[in-house]
Design a protein around this motif. Structure first.
Motif, mmCIF file in Angstrom:
data_model
loop_
_atom_site.group_PDB
_atom_site.id
_atom_site.type_symbol
_atom_site.label_atom_id
_atom_site.label_comp_id
_atom_site.label_asym_id
_atom_site.label_seq_id
_atom_site.Cartn_x
_atom_site.Cartn_y
_atom_site.Cartn_z
ATOM 1 N N PRO A 83 0.801 -1.227 0.000
ATOM 2 C CA PRO A 83 0.000 0.000 0.000
ATOM 3 C C PRO A 83 0.832 1.274 0.000
ATOM 4 O O PRO A 83 0.334 2.335 -0.363
ATOM 5 C CB PRO A 83 -0.818 -0.111 1.288
ATOM 6 N N PHE B 135 1.308 6.342 -1.838
ATOM 7 C CA PHE B 135 0.205 5.703 -2.554
ATOM 8 C C PHE B 135 0.754 4.792 -3.639
ATOM 9 O O PHE B 135 1.664 5.147 -4.367
ATOM 10 C CB PHE B 135 -0.692 6.784 -3.174
ATOM 11 N N TRP B 137 -0.984 2.850 -6.623
ATOM 12 C CA TRP B 137 -2.326 2.732 -7.211
ATOM 13 C C TRP B 137 -2.688 1.310 -7.593
ATOM 14 O O TRP B 137 -3.837 1.010 -7.868
ATOM 15 C CB TRP B 137 -2.484 3.685 -8.405
ATOM 16 N N SER B 139 -2.345 -1.159 -5.475
ATOM 17 C CA SER B 139 -2.650 -1.881 -4.242
ATOM 18 C C SER B 139 -4.068 -1.578 -3.758
ATOM 19 O O SER B 139 -4.383 -0.433 -3.436
ATOM 20 C CB SER B 139 -1.653 -1.490 -3.152
ATOM 21 N N PRO B 140 -4.928 -2.611 -3.681
ATOM 22 C CA PRO B 140 -6.279 -2.372 -3.159
ATOM 23 C C PRO B 140 -6.249 -1.809 -1.742
ATOM 24 O O PRO B 140 -7.101 -1.005 -1.371
ATOM 25 C CB PRO B 140 -6.929 -3.753 -3.167
ATOM 26 N N TRP B 143 -5.983 1.901 -1.776
ATOM 27 C CA TRP B 143 -7.280 2.514 -2.103
ATOM 28 C C TRP B 143 -8.224 2.440 -0.914
ATOM 29 O O TRP B 143 -8.947 3.382 -0.619
ATOM 30 C CB TRP B 143 -7.917 1.795 -3.302
ATOM 31 N N GLU B 144 -8.213 1.278 -0.246
ATOM 32 C CA GLU B 144 -9.146 1.086 0.873
ATOM 33 C C GLU B 144 -8.931 2.123 1.958
ATOM 34 O O GLU B 144 -9.878 2.676 2.499
ATOM 35 C CB GLU B 144 -8.989 -0.317 1.458
ATOM 36 N N ARG B 146 -8.030 5.092 1.796
ATOM 37 C CA ARG B 146 -8.647 6.370 1.411
ATOM 38 C C ARG B 146 -10.168 6.269 1.419
ATOM 39 O O ARG B 146 -10.860 7.185 1.878
ATOM 40 C CB ARG B 146 -8.109 6.802 0.050
ATOM 41 N N PHE B 147 -10.660 5.135 0.927
ATOM 42 C CA PHE B 147 -12.115 4.954 0.940
ATOM 43 C C PHE B 147 -12.657 4.944 2.375
ATOM 44 O O PHE B 147 -13.711 5.505 2.657
ATOM 45 C CB PHE B 147 -12.504 3.653 0.233
ATOM 46 N N GLY B 210 -16.440 0.715 -2.793
ATOM 47 C CA GLY B 210 -15.250 1.222 -2.134
ATOM 48 C C GLY B 210 -14.954 0.465 -0.864
ATOM 49 O O GLY B 210 -13.870 -0.092 -0.700
ATOM 50 N N GLY B 214 -14.347 -3.434 -1.939
ATOM 51 C CA GLY B 214 -12.910 -3.154 -1.979
ATOM 52 C C GLY B 214 -12.146 -4.000 -0.979
ATOM 53 O O GLY B 214 -11.057 -4.497 -1.273
#
Lengths: 221, 424
Positions: A83, B135, B137, B139-140, B143-144, B146-147, B210, B214
């Motif tokens: 991440p 970040f 991009w 990597s799930p 993203w998670e 941020r979601f 998300g 996600g």
């Protein structure tokens, strides 16, 4: 390796690969031991292991030994999932972990199809005098003494192809110490190198090739 | 929060509700239980913070365990509770309206609990904010993070709009309400409901794709592990979120009404039960295909995980906890006329809420026990005492947050007051 060293202008970076001849491997675990000595890995962390596989039914069984370093995949699943981008493909082609950035979420350990990554739980060989005084210069970066609470404790670690040794023109410790000469290390882009010739052998295969990870460790059946 | 303020707040609540208050003993007992769990959990967390992840039974073979299982459990509860609230605020199902604020509060608290579990699981907790600074991009997980943040802000905003008018009404009597009303004076709820509909509409795709889809994607893209690597995984996550969230809200509603000695709306509980039963059926159908396809295709990395789950040392968590208690028994109650009984619906909801814990553990652990590469040793994992107690402590923190909010804020104000203008 030698050709690239003699003519450094011809290519930017050598395409480092390791070739392991399974017919020459006797399962002595010297690679595992020399790796631990070279990289001073704590208990529970082995960058290299030798897996044993038994084929056939008793009494007609045969044993195969499969040494497993990090595959330094060209399409590494571990890199995609990180991440924070703490692990990445370096210029040398080695998959690098920046232990100053790693947050220790261990997603990469779950994602590695080869089980090649370990988490540093902070344990030490306390019975070994001065074990914590020196750490291996991982990826060529000097680590200083091993101190409680300081990286790489609490982060993920793995085989570096002994990048610190490559940088000074030496082979990885496991290759140098292999008593059966089962391991070869060199530049695949150099057609005269031993690894390029061996990689062209019909005996050559790579682990879990179907996953599309494009490992840089080539085995000979 | 001092006992005095709580007492005052309780009195204020009593002013507004002529309905009888819960017995002092019940309330005191509840907070005492939470205090004990918080102290024990706090000690475990302290031990873990000082001595690192060596205090867990996690290894490099099984790098994720109880904390990650609880993390996806609470993300699921949160997404489910939020989606139920959107039935009210977005899709206009006014018969569940009295659950609206509680659903939003539950979603908010569950999300805070989920993130606490993630934090505790990090090898280097002090670098947690790096997850927002850096970040990747691909990597799930990146993203998670941020979601989750957007989702928490959205939940807080929605909860505020849902409670705003009652905060304004209480402002002259309660300093907390005055402070929380942020200077808002209007008693008109039309704007609140418009905002709730807008925020809810934005929130639905965020919650589905998300937040929980996600979270499923985190596992679904790991081709190295059997049973995770499936396009069904995110969908299973979403459906099981609906199951667990609906069950938790039904349970919380019935328990709160009983504890506060208020009447239970039997009709609404029956409707909730029907909804929960429908979600359970879809979940069972997905489970059927999730297991049928790998079994018949005989994909060895999948079947290895299934054998472990169904025949391994913790097979009881699959057969009894996940399937029996979590799905079949509540489905029997909710599919038959038994659902007309409020206590039985509460039992079914409790069984689902407990059973889903088994689901979450069986998602996380068995694929990490089976070796990634044939020839490597298999893992062995059962959570350590530190993992259990810290988990209990974090859950107690969530229950405390929920209880304090329910005691001090207009969480279940009488809906008739604002119900009139809701969705006309």
């Amino acid at each position: 390796m030698t050709a690239a060293a003699q003519d450094p202008g011809s290519r930017k970076e050598p395409y480092w690969v390791m070739v392991i001849d399974l017919q020459k491997c006797i399962g002595c675990d010297t690679c595992t031991v020399s790796c631990k000595a070279e990289n001073r890995t704590p208990p529970g962390i082995s960058y290299n292991v030798v897996m044993q596989m038994e084929i056939g039914e008793f009494p007609h069984t045969r044993r195969t030994y499969v040494p497993r370093p990090c595959m330094q995949c060209d399409r590494p699943p571990c890199v995609g999932v990180c991440p924070v981008g703490a692990t990445y493909k370096g210029e040398s082609g080695v998959v690098i972990i920046d232990d100053d950035r790693c947050i220790g979420c261990r997603y990469c350990i779950a994602a590695c199809p080869y089980g090649a990554r370990s988490f540093d739980f902070g344990e030490n060989y306390d019975e070994m005098i001065a074990f914590t005084e020196v750490q291996a210069p991982e990826y060529g970066v000097e680590q200083g003494p091993r101190r409680k609470g300081e990286a790489p404790i609490g982060t993920v670690r793995k085989c570096t192809f002994c990048l610190h040794r490559i940088n000074r023109g030496e082979e990885p410790a496991c290759v140098e110490t292999c008593i059966g000469d089962a391991r070869y290390f060199g530049d695949l882009n150099d057609p005269d190198s031993a690894v390029a010739k061996l990689a062209a052998s019909p005996r050559a295969f790579r682990l879990k090739e179907e996953m599309g990870t494009q490992p840089r460790v080539i085995y000979l059946k | 929060m001092s006992a005095l303020t709580r007492e005052k707040a309780a009195l204020r609540l009593a002013d507004e509700h002529p309905a009888p208050e819960p017995s002092k003993h019940l309330r005191a007992g509840w907070y005492a239980l939470l205090a004990v769990l918080l102290i024990a959990g706090g000690a475990a967390i302290f031990h873990r913070t000082v001595n690192g992840l060596a205090t867990t039974n996690l290894t490099s073979i099984t790098p994720w365990g109880a904390w990650i299982a609880f993390y996806i459990y609470f993300v699921g509860l949160s997404a489910g509770a939020f989606l139920l609230s959107s039935l009210i605020y977005v899709f206009g199902m006014t018969r569940f309206e009295r659950l609206g604020r509680m659903a939003l509060l539950t979603a908010l608290v569950a999300m805070i609990v989920a993130l606490s579990f993630v934090l505790l699981d990090l090898g280097r907790m002090e670098r947690a904010l790096s997850a927002l600074v850096y970040f990747n991009w691909l990597s799930p997980l990146a993203w998670e993070m941020r979601f989750y943040l957007i989702y928490i802000l959205l939940l807080a905003a929605e909860l505020w709009f849902a409670m705003r008018v009652d905060l304004v009404r209480r402002a002259d009597r309660s300093r907390l309400a005055r402070w929380l009303s942020f200077g808002s004076k209007s008693l008109d709820t039309a704007r609140d409901h418009r905002m709730l509909r807008i925020l809810g509409t934005i929130g639905v795709p965020i919650a589905i794709f998300g937040v929980h889809g996600g979270t499923g994607t985190i596992f679904a893209i790991v081709k190295a592990r059997g049973m995770w690597f499936s396009a069904l995984t995110p969908i299973v996550f979403i459906v099981s979120a609906l199951v667990s969230g609906t069950a938790l809200l039904a349970l919380l509603y019935i328990l709160r009404q009983k504890a506060l000695k208020r009447p239970v709306d039997g009709g609404m509980v029956a409707d909730l039960g029907r909804l929960l039963g429908a979600f359970l059926l879809v979940d069972l159908g997905l489970l059927f295909y999730e297991y049928l396809v790998p079994l018949l295709s005989m994909a060895p990395h999948d079947t290895g995980v299934m054998h472990l789950m169904m025949e391994g040392p913790y097979a009881w968590t699959f057969w009894i906890l996940q399937l029996g208690i979590g799905m079949v028994a509540p489905a029997i109650i909710l599919m038959t006329r038994l659902r007309e009984s409020v206590p039985l619906t509460a039992v079914a909801a409790l069984m689902v809420v407990v059973g889903i814990v088994g689901v979450r553990f069986n998602i996380v652990v068995p694929p990490l026990i089976t070796p990634a590469l044939e020839g490597l040793p298999a893992g062995q994992y059962f959570p350590s005492a530190v993992e259990w107690w810290s988990s209990a402590g974090i859950i107690a923190m969530g229950l405390l947050l929920f209880s304090l909010a329910a005691d001090l804020l207009p969480v279940d104000e009488d809906v008739h007051v604002i119900g009139g203008t809701a969705h006309d």
